[in-house]
Write an enzyme that holds these catalytic residues in place. Structure first.
Site, mmCIF file in Angstrom:
data_model
loop_
_atom_site.group_PDB
_atom_site.id
_atom_site.type_symbol
_atom_site.label_atom_id
_atom_site.label_comp_id
_atom_site.label_asym_id
_atom_site.label_seq_id
_atom_site.Cartn_x
_atom_site.Cartn_y
_atom_site.Cartn_z
ATOM 1 N N ASP A 82 6.153 -5.306 3.104
ATOM 2 C CA ASP A 82 4.771 -4.628 2.962
ATOM 3 C C ASP A 82 4.066 -5.815 2.601
ATOM 4 O OD1 ASP A 82 2.213 -3.086 3.160
ATOM 5 O OD2 ASP A 82 2.446 -2.861 1.323
ATOM 6 N N THR A 115 1.895 -5.282 7.943
ATOM 7 C CA THR A 115 0.653 -5.181 7.033
ATOM 8 C C THR A 115 -0.585 -4.632 8.034
ATOM 9 O OG1 THR A 115 -0.953 -6.229 6.026
ATOM 10 C CG2 THR A 115 -0.202 -7.621 7.965
ATOM 11 N N LYS A 168 4.554 2.394 10.881
ATOM 12 C CA LYS A 168 5.406 1.357 10.228
ATOM 13 C C LYS A 168 6.993 1.861 10.374
ATOM 14 C CE LYS A 168 2.445 -0.132 6.429
ATOM 15 N NZ LYS A 168 2.354 -0.580 4.848
ATOM 16 N N ASP A 196 5.372 -0.408 -1.522
ATOM 17 C CA ASP A 196 5.043 0.256 -2.893
ATOM 18 C C ASP A 196 4.023 1.357 -2.551
ATOM 19 O OD1 ASP A 196 2.851 -1.375 -2.229
ATOM 20 O OD2 ASP A 196 2.625 -1.777 -4.092
ATOM 21 N N ASP A 238 4.148 3.764 2.859
ATOM 22 C CA ASP A 238 5.545 2.977 3.181
ATOM 23 C C ASP A 238 6.619 3.916 3.029
ATOM 24 O OD1 ASP A 238 3.963 0.180 3.066
ATOM 25 O OD2 ASP A 238 4.292 0.225 0.876
#
Length: 646
Positions: free
Chosen positions: A335, A488, A516, A535, A539
Site C-alpha cells: 500500500d 493505491t 484491493k 496498515d 487493507d
C-alpha cells in the site's frame, strides 16, 4: 523436574554399575559382598531407577496410547519395560544374563536427553520472560503538586506519570510535557533512540533517555503494546506449522517402523539360535535408538527460536504458517500511503531563481508558514526542521484564505501560496520556475510558490514524502527475485511518480478499497505467491486474501488482526527481512528433520545386530547415547539460527 530426575537417577545408577557382574568381569575386580551382593544390589537399585526415573516415560506412553498416537514415550517405555521384566525374571532364576546396569544407564541417559530438550526450549522461549521483565514494578504518579510512588498495577487511563532519566516507561501514553530520547530497541528493534516531545506516543517498557517526561497514561496492563507483543509471541510459539505436522507424522511412522523392526529382530535372532539375553538386548537397543526423541525437538525448538529472533527484531509472527509461506513469495503488494510513504506532506523538490540557495529559500518559506495549521504548510516547516535549518521569527503573519499566507521575515514581506496567489497578484514567474510548477502538476504534486514583491523566488514541490527506507527495501526484494507491486487509491500521475522514484515494477492506481482484494487475486492467478503489506482498515480484505498478510504495527487494530505477520516498526525494510527469516527457518527445520530421523537408516540395522557376524554389537546403553547425541545435534543446529542475517 527432569534436572532433579537426572541427578537422582544418576546416583541410583551407580550401584547397578559397580555390582554388575559383566562390569566386574570387564574391569577385573570383585565388588564387596561377593556373588550374593552382585545378584541383588543391581536388582534393587535397578528397580528403583525404573520406578523413579522411568515412571515419567511410562506415564507419557499411557497418554500417547490413550490418544492413539504412539511415539517417543511409547518406544522408551517399551524398551525399559522389556529390559526390566527380563532382568527381574533372570534375577529369580530364568536362564540368561540380566540387563540391570544397561537398564540403569539407559534410563539415566534418556532423562538427561529430556533435560537437555526442555532446557533448550525454555531458553528459546525466554523472550517472553525477558519481555515481562521490561515493565518496572512501580511508577511515579503525579497527583496535583506532589509525586507518589505506586505499583504499576494501580495505574489507570488518564493518570499522569513522571518518566525520570534512565527509567523504564511504566505504561503506554502520550507525552504532555518534556523532551527526551527514548530507547525503543527492546520493543521495535530500532537501534537509535527515538526523539519524544509533546504529543509523542511512548510505549511501556521502553527506556527514557536523559530528559524528563510527563506522560498521560493511555494503556495499562493487558492493554499495552508490550502485552500485545507478548500475546503474539506466545500465540506464534504454540501455533502449528506444516513442518510440525510433517514431523509428527514422521515420529508416528518411525514408532511403527521401530516396533516392526524390534519384532523382526526378536524373531530373526531367536530363529538363528541366539540366547534370550542377546535377543532381548537387541530388541531393547532397536527400540531405544529409533526413539523419535530428536523429532520431538526438531521443529518446536526452531519455531521457538525463530519467533524469539523475529520478536527481538520487531517482526511479530501471529501465524506460523504465515512465516513458513513467506519463503515462497514471488510478489509483494505495498500500500502506498503510510507504508512506502510517510503519510505526511514533505518538500520533495526545490527550484529557485538564480542566485538563491535552495536551503535559504526553504528556511524563509518555513518561517512564514510556521504559524499556519494547514497540512501543506506544516510539511514545509517539518522539511526545514528535518534538514536542521535555523528559522527566523516571522512578524505580522496573515492568512489569505484559499490562496496562502503572508508574513514579514527579516524585514522582507514574503508571500507563500498556490496558483490562486500567483493569479491574484499577477506574479512574474521565470521559465525555470514555470517548468517546476508544470513538472509538479504532471506528478500530481502540489506546487507552492514563494513570492517577494511581484516576483516568484522559489517553487516547492510538495508531496506525500517517500520513506527513506523504501528504496532499500525494494532493492533487497529485487535481489531476492521478488516482484514489487504498489497499490493505491491515488491518481495515476502521483502513483507513477512514486513508482519511478523507487523502481517499483507494477502499479495499480486509483484502486477503490473494495477492489484491493481482487487485485491480489488477479496477481495470484498469474501463478504468483503473493504477500500484501498494509496498515489500514481498507487493507484488511487484501491482507486476508494474500498468501501472506503483513500488517504494519503502527496501523489500525483491524489490519494487525488480519495479518499473519506484524511489523512493529513502520519500516518496509522489514518485509525482505521476513522473507530471509522464513528461508533460514525452513532450512533449519529440514536440516533438523534429517538429523532427527535420517540417521535411523543406518542406526536401526546396527542396533538390530546386522554387523554381529563380524563381532560388532551395539550395547543398549550405547544406543541410548547415540539417540541422545542426535537430540543434542538437533538442539545445537537450531541454536545456529540465531546467527541468521536478516
Amino acid at each position: 523436574m527432569f534436572r532433579q530426575k537426572f541427578w537422582g537417577t544418576l546416583l541410583l545408577s551407580i550401584p547397578p554399575i559397580v555390582w554388575g557382574p559383566m562390569i566386574q568381569h570387564w574391569f577385573g575386580y570383585e565388588a564387596p559382598g561377593g556373588p550374593v551382593a552382585s545378584r541383588w544390589v543391581p536388582a534393587v537399585f535397578g528397580t528403583l531407577v525404573f520406578g523413579y526415573g522411568g515412571w515419567v516415560f511410562i506415564r507419557g506412553a499411557i497418554g500417547e496410547l490413550r490418544d492413539r498416537l504412539p511415539g517417543m514415550m511409547t518406544l522408551i517405555s517399551l524398551a525399559i519395560t522389556v529390559a526390566f521384566g527380563f532382568s527381574l525374571a533372570v534375577t529369580f532364576g530364568f536362564p540368561g544374563s540380566d540387563l540391570w546396569w544397561e537398564l540403569a544407564t539407559l534410563v539415566t541417559i534418556m532423562v538427561l536427553g529430556h533435560w537437555v530438550e526442555m532446557r533448550s526450549i525454555s531458553q528459546a522461549q525466554g523472550a517472553l520472560k525477558e519481555l515481562a521483565k521490561l515493565l518496572p514494578d512501580t511508577a511515579v504518579r503525579i497527583a496535583g503538586d506532589r509525586l507518589e510512588t505506586v505499583p504499576v498495577s494501580e495505574l489507570h487511563v488518564g493518570d499522569v506519570v513522571l518518566g525520570r532519566p534512565g527509567a523504564s516507561i511504566p505504561a503506554d501514553g502520550v507525552v504532555k510535557d518534556g523532551t527526551s530520547d527514548v530507547n525503543e530497541s527492546m520493543i521495535t528493534g530500532e537501534s537509535r533512540p527515538v526523539r519524544k516531545d509533546i504529543g509523542s506516543r511512548v510505549i511501556a517498557g521502553t527506556v527514557n533517555g536523559s530528559g524528563s517526561l510527563r506522560v498521560e497514561v493511555t494503556g495499562t496492563g493487558e492493554k499495552t503494546a508490550l502485552a500485545g507483543i507478548m500475546r503474539l509471541v506466545a500465540q506464534a510459539q504454540s501455533s502449528r506449522s506444516r513442518a510440525q505436522a510433517l514431523a509428527d507424522r514422521a515420529a508416528f511412522l518411525l514408532t511403527i517402523v521401530a516396533i516392526v523392526a524390534a519384532v523382526i529382530t526378536a524373531v530373526g535372532w531367536s530363529v538363528a539360535g541366539k540366547d534370550t539375553s542377546f535377543v532381548i538386548e537387541r530388541v531393547v537397543t532397536v527400540l531405544v535408538i529409533a526413539c523419535p526423541h530428536a523429532l520431538g525437538l526438531a521443529i518446536p525448538l526452531v519455531v521457538a527460536i525463530s519467533t524469539t529472533l523475529g520478536a527481538r527484531s520487531g517482526l511479530l509472527i501471529r501465524d506460523r504458517r504465515g512465516l513458513e509461506e513467506a519463503r515462497n513469495v514471488t510478489a509483494v503488494f505495498f500500500d502506498k500511503t503510510g507504508t512506502l510513504t510517510r503519510g505526511e506532506f514533505r518538500v520533495v523538490e526545490i527550484t529557485t531563481r538564480h542566485g538563491l540557495a535552495a536551503e535559504d529559500a526553504l528556511a524563509v518559506a518555513a518561517a512564514v508558514e510556521h504559524d499556519s495549521e494547514h497540512t501543506i504548510a506544516q510539511g514545509i516547516v517539518k522539511s526545514a526542521q528535518e534538514r536542521g535549518l535555523r528559522l527566523s521569527n516571522a512578524e505580522r503573519f496573515h492568512a489569505l484564505p484559499g490562496r496562502g499566507v503572508q508574513a514579514v521575515v527579516d524585514g522582507r514581506t514574503i508571500l507563500v501560496g498556490g496558483p490562486a496567489l500567483l493569479r491574484e497578484y499577477g506574479v512574474q514567474v521565470d521559465p525555470a520556475l514555470r517548468a517546476a510548477i508544470e513538472r509538479a502538476a504532471d506528478r500530481g504534486q502540489a506546487a507552492i510558490t514563494m513570492i517577494e514583491g511581484t516576483s516568484a523566488m522559489a517553487v516547492f514541490a510538495i508531496a506525500d514524502a517517500v520513506r527513506p527506507e523504501s528504496r532499500e527495501a525494494i532493492e533487497r526484494l529485487h535481489a531476492q527475485h521478488i516482484e514489487v507491486i504498489m497499490m493505491t487509491g491515488d491518481s495515476r500521475p502521483v502513483a507513477e511518480s512514486v513508482a519511478q522514484e523507487l523502481g517499483i515494477d507494477t502499479v495499480f492506481a486509483e484502486v477503490l478499497p473494495d477492489q484491493k482484494a481482487s487485485k491480489v487475486k488477479e496477481v495470484q492467478q498469474r501463478g504468483k505467491r503473493v504477500a500484501m503489506v498494509g496498515d489500514g482498515v481498507n487493507d484488511a480484505p487484501a491482507l486476508v486474501t494474500a498468501d501472506v498478510g503483513i500488517a504494519i504495527g503502527a496501523g489500525t487494530d483491524v489490519a494487525v488482526e488480519a495479518g499473519g505477520v506484524v511489523l512493529v516498526r513502520s519500516d518496509p525494510r522489514d518485509v525482505p527481512r521476513i522473507v530471509a527469516l522464513s528461508k533460514a527457518t525452513y532450512r533449519k527445520m529440514i536440516q533438523n528433520l534429517w538429523w532427527a530421523a535420517g540417521y535411523n537408516i543406518f542406526a536401526i540395522p546396527l542396533a538390530a545386530g546386522a554387523l554381529a557376524p563380524w563381532g560388532i554389537v551395539l550395547p543398549a546403553a550405547m544406543g541410548a547415547v547415540l539417540m541422545s547425541l542426535s537430540t543434542i545435534v538437533v538442539a545445537m543446529n537450531a541454536q545456529l539460527l540465531r546467527r541468521a542475517k536478516l
